[in-house]
Write an enzyme that holds these catalytic residues in place. Structure first.
Site, short mmCIF file in Angstrom:
data_model
loop_
_atom_site.label_atom_id
_atom_site.label_comp_id
_atom_site.label_asym_id
_atom_site.label_seq_id
_atom_site.Cartn_x
_atom_site.Cartn_y
_atom_site.Cartn_z
N HIS A 25 0.92 -1.32 -0.09
CA HIS A 25 0.08 -0.15 -0.25
C HIS A 25 0.89 1.12 -0.06
CE1 HIS A 25 -3.62 2.49 1.13
NE2 HIS A 25 -2.71 3.02 1.90
N GLU A 26 1.79 1.30 0.89
CA GLU A 26 2.66 2.37 1.06
C GLU A 26 3.67 2.68 -0.27
OE1 GLU A 26 2.09 4.54 3.08
OE2 GLU A 26 0.71 3.22 4.61
N HIS A 57 1.83 4.76 -2.85
CA HIS A 57 2.03 6.05 -2.53
C HIS A 57 3.51 6.51 -3.01
CE1 HIS A 57 -1.47 7.14 -0.17
NE2 HIS A 57 -1.33 6.20 0.73
N GLU A 67 -4.30 8.55 -2.35
CA GLU A 67 -4.62 7.17 -1.84
C GLU A 67 -5.11 6.30 -3.17
OE1 GLU A 67 -5.28 4.77 1.23
OE2 GLU A 67 -4.32 6.49 1.14
#
Length: 495
Positions: free
Chosen positions: A263-264, A267, A293
């Site tokens: 997930h990160e 980003h 996001e």
């Protein structure tokens, strides 16, 4: 052009200060010893005040006016940069410097107490700091609302998602709320008939870290310009040239940290892909937190929880842990990665129930800012909302209103961007599959360049040239809605 060039120089210096703040914030969360908290609060408050002073210098208004008058001489990116400069200036000049400093100190102090309070399940210890922050945020919301011509909540929301409106968020969230309860029930019923074989830990943390780093690098993360560390709350910080990712490990559940890292990584890839020629300028920044996001959810939810990704990753994971048996097969790992559960913790929630967590927080923070909910009553209101929306309620505040850092760190108006990001991610990935032949097969073979190249061209390289609405419609051919998200959930969980 002279006025515009002067503004570019001033905003370049401001950008460098803000990057220093970002790295210090990462250090605070990841490796700073507890004894450094007071000094770090002073450092951050000072830097934030300096940044604020840069934005509110008396000559900025005249330079903006002069540059606006000569805007016909500017190129497309320069005009967009000027627009973003003015937006940031309006936000800054609405708030007195003393209030900026007070907010920074209150947030640093409350965050330090929150870290202890969360561990010790002690909401009473955190409450005074939270009340102070709410008081300050109300003041900031009021002055910004008058300056920007928005409602107080929208004035705070605009800091994270420029030009977003409560009416649009309510429309989209109401669409989700209409189909979500029945979809959750149907998904739970279907998965009960399709159980997956378990795998048992412990899973050594160092092995988890090695797997995460291998997959990060394969997907496109450049460790010459980033790193992976540990913090209480996973996040991505740093700068485009020095991206800092954190996660938290659980030696009984390797997927929790791995999916958090991926997930990160989404980003981080967005940060790294921002236009190099516009670094340190407002137009070179990410286009709001909803788009940010969307990039993390596109990677984690749309890609890395897909059967195609597990086809590639399962053998790597199985070999690293020395796994054997049916629980380590692709289909079993896939079923566990899309398991739906009525849980308490937002960051651990599946993508079906996740919107309920966000809608809950959105409603509670609006109520607290409006004075309709006293912070003292937050734990009870939280539990009641959880029962209403998900049919469960936490046994303690650590699993309830203390689980997220956002309110205790002064990020009010931030939560809606999570679900806006999920909607954008679904719409973008639907468009990517349409535009890139053989995309899912490439993912199954561990080839991520086609997807990353598509995202770089359609989203990352645009920075803040376009509004979120324009960026989504340009990339996908459709205005933002909930239809792609609903199709995605039905295809994955009910087909």
């Amino acid at each position: 052009m002279t006025a515009y060039r002067e503004l570019e120089q001033r905003f370049r210096r401001l950008g460098a200060i803000e990057q220093a703040i970002s790295v210090l914030h990462w250090d605070t969360a990841a490796i700073m010893p507890a004894g450094g908290a007071a000094a770090r609060a002073e450092q951050l408050a000072t830097l934030r005040l300096i940044a604020h002073q840069h934005l509110v210098a008396p000559e900025i208004e005249a330079l903006l006016a002069e540059a606006d008058a000569a805007s016909d001489e500017l190129g497309e990116w320069q005009r967009a940069n000027l627009r973003e400069m003015r937006r940031r200036w309006l936000h800054a000049t609405a708030v007195p410097g003393a209030l900026v400093e007070a907010e920074s100190r209150a947030c640093s102090e409350c965050e330090a107490v929150w870290r202890r309070g969360r561990l010790e399940n002690d909401f009473a210890a955190v409450l005074p700091g939270l009340e102070r922050i709410i008081h300050i945020e109300r003041e900031i919301a009021a002055v910004k609302a008058e300056r920007l011509g928005k409602s107080p909540y929208e004035a705070l929301l605009d800091q994270y998602e420029p030009d977003a409106s409560v009416a649009e968020i309510d429309r989209l969230f109401d669409e989700i709320a209409e189909f979500l309860p029945d979809l959750i029930e149907a998904a739970l019923s279907r998965q009960a008939a399709l159980p997956s074989a378990p795998v048992c830990g412990p899973f050594p943390i160092e092995t988890q870290r090695r797997i995460a780093m291998r997959l990060m690098e394969r997907i496109g993360f450049d460790f010459a310009h980033g790193r992976l560390d540990i913090s209480a709350h996973p996040f991505c910080g740093g700068t485009p040239e020095d991206v800092r990712i954190t996660t938290r490990y659980d030696d009984d559940d390797f997927a929790r940290a791995l999916m958090g890292v991926l997930h990160e990584t989404g980003h981080a890839l967005y940060q790294r892909g921002l236009p190099i020629e516009w670094r340190l300028q407002p137009v070179g920044r990410a286009r709001g937190m909803a788009m940010h996001e969307s990039q993390s959810l596109l990677l984690e939810m749309q890609v890395c929880r897909s059967r195609a990704f597990l086809t590639y990753a399962a053998p790597i994971i199985r070999k690293a842990f020395g796994g054997d048996g049916p629980g380590w097969e692709v289909e079993a790992l896939y079923r566990r990665q899309i398991r739906v559960r009525r849980g308490f913790i937002r960051v651990d929630a599946d993508e079906v129930t996740y919107p309920a967590h966000v809608i809950l927080r959105y409603r509670l923070e609006r109520a607290m800012l409006a004075g309709d909910l006293d912070p003292t009553d937050l734990p009870g209101a939280w539990a009641a909302a959880m029962r209403e929306m998900l049919g469960v309620a936490p046994d303690n505040d650590r699993e309830g209103c203390l689980q997220d850092i956002h309110w205790y760190d002064g990020n009010w108006g931030y939560f809606p961007t999570y679900t806006l990001g999920a909607l954008i991610a679904a719409q973008l990935f639907e468009a990517a599959r349409r535009d890139v032949p053989g995309l899912m097969q490439a993912i199954a073979e561990g080839e991520f360049a086609p997807l990353l190249g598509w995202a770089r061209g359609r989203v990352h390289s645009k920075g803040s040239l376009l509004s979120t609405a324009e960026l989504v419609e340009t990339a996908t051919g459709q205005p933002l809605g909930a239809a792609s998200f609903e199709r995605h959930l039905r295809d994955r969980y009910l087909s």
